[in-house]
Design an enzyme around this catalytic site. Structure first.
Site: not given
Ligand code: PAF
Length: 306
Positions: A58, A63, A177
Site C-alpha cells: 500500500a 515509502h 514508526d
Molecule cells: O513498517 C513496516 O511497514 C513494517 O513494520 C516492516 C518494517 C516492513 C516489517 O514488516
C-alpha cells in the site's frame, strides 16, 4: 557534420525518453528467497552497494521517498512487500490491512527500485507462523510494545529474516514508526552489525497528516479529524519552555476527550532510549508520541520536541 549532430541528438532524445521504460523493464520481481539471494550474490560479486526498503505495501509517497533515498546512496535497491502476520496482534487489523500489489509494482517501476521481493507467508515462515524471541528490554514494554503485545517480536523476526536473505549494506526506515526503528537497530546490533540502519523523516500531506498505508482506510471526513494528532504535537512543541512534560500530557488527554478521536496513549520520552521524561533536563533530545483511534483505524505519530 551537422547531419551527424542532428542524428545524434535525435537518438539521445529517444534514449532519454526510453530510459524510465527501460528501467521499469529491468526491475526484477522475486517471490522466492533463493532467487533473490542468487541475484544479490551476483550484485555483490560486481561490488555493487545494496540498499533495502522493507514495506508492507500500500505504498505511498513516504515509502517512495525512502526508495529514492536508497537509490541515491546505493547501486541497487531491493524493496520487500509483505504483510507480516506475526506483527499483528489483532486478527481484524491483519485482515483489513490494505493490499494493493499491482498498484505497488506500478509505483515502484517509476522509482529507484531495482528488485522487488514479494514472498508469501509460507516462504518466510515455512511451517509455523510464529515469532522468534528477541531481547528488546524496555522497548517492548512501553507505548506500541505495551499496547500491541508481540508486535515488536513479529517486526524483529521478519526484518531479521529479510536481513538474512538480502544482507544489504544499508536498510531504510521511516521515523513515523520511531519505536520500530529503535527495535530494528537493537536487533541488527546483535544479529547483523554490518548493516547500517537509517531513519528518515515522516512524510506528511499538505495539512500535516502523517502518510500511512492505514490512511487508505479513512474516510475524507476522518482524514480531517485525524489532524488533531499533529495539531496537538505541534502545540506540545511550543509548550516545552512553559510546561512540564506531565502537564502537556494532561492537557492533550483532555483535548482528546472532547475530540472525535479515541486517544490510546500520549507519551513524552528521551529520543535515544524512549524512557519517559519527568523533566526536560533528563534528555538531550525529546519526542512526543501519540496513538489514537480515528473510527476503527488506529493511527500513530510522533514529533521531535527538541
Ligand atoms: O513498517 C513496516 O511497514 C513494517 O513494520 C516492516 C518494517 C516492513 C516489517 O514488516
Amino acid at each position: 557534420m551537422k547531419c551527424k549532430i542532428t542524428t545524434f541528438l535525435a537518438i539521445s532524445q529517444h534514449i532519454i525518453i526510453a530510459l524510465p521504460a527501460l528501467k521499469a523493464l529491468l526491475m526484477l520481481v522475486f517471490r522466492k528467497a533463493s532467487g533473490l539471494t542468487s541475484q544479490i550474490d551476483l550484485f555483490k560479486r560486481q561490488k555493487l552497494k545494496i540498499g533495502f526498503v522493507p514495506t508492507m505495501g500500500a505504498l505511498h509517497k513516504g515509502h517512495l521517498a525512502l526508495v529514492n533515498q536508497a537509490a541515491s546512496e546505493n547501486d541497487k535497491v531491493v524493496v520487500s512487500i509483505f504483510v507480516n502476520p506475526t506483527q499483528f496482534n489483532n486478527p481484524n487489523d491483519l485482515a483489513n490491512y490494505p493490499r494493493t500489489e499491482a498498484e505497488d509494482i506500478e509505483k515502484l517501476k517509476s522509482s529507484g527500485c531495482s528488485a522487488i521481493f514479494l514472498p508469501d507467508v509460507e516462504e518466510l515462515y515455512t511451517n509455523t507462523i510464529r515469532s522468534d524471541h528477541f531481547e528488546l528490554g524496555h522497548l517492548d514494554k512501553i507505548m506500541e510494545g505495551l499496547h500491541r503485545p508481540g508486535h515488536f517480536q513479529g517486526v524483529a523476526t521478519v526484518v531479521k529474516r529479510f536481513f538474512d536473505i538480502i544482507n544489504p549494506h544499508k536498510a531504510y526506515f521511516g521515523k513515523k514508526d520511531y519505536q520500530q526503528l529503535l527495535v530494528v537497530k537493537r536487533m541488527a546490533e546483535k544479529y547483523h552489525p554490518d548493516i547500517k540502519i537509517a531513519g528518515y523523516p515522516t512524510e506528511r500531506d499538505e495539512k500535516g497528516l502523517a502518510l500511512s498505508s492505514r490512511n487508505n482506510l479513512l474516510r475524507e471526513s476522518e482524514k480531517k479529524e485525524a489532524l488533531i494528532i499533529y495539531q496537538n504535537m505541534l502545540w506540545a512543541k511550543e509548550q516545552v519552555e512553559h510546561m512540564a512534560p506531565s502537564e502537556i500530557k494532561k492537557t492533550i488527554k483532555n483535548n482528546f476527550k472532547v475530540s472525535p478521536l479515541g486517544l490510546e496513549y500520549v507519551e513524552i520520552a528521551d529520543a535515544q532510549n524512549l524512557i519517559p521524561l519527568k523533566n526536560w533536563d533528563e534528555a538531550k533530545q525529546a519526542r512526543i508520541f501519540i496513538a489514537a483511534y480515528c473510527g476503527e483505524v488506529r493511527l500513530i505519530d510522533n514529533l521531535s520536541l527538541f
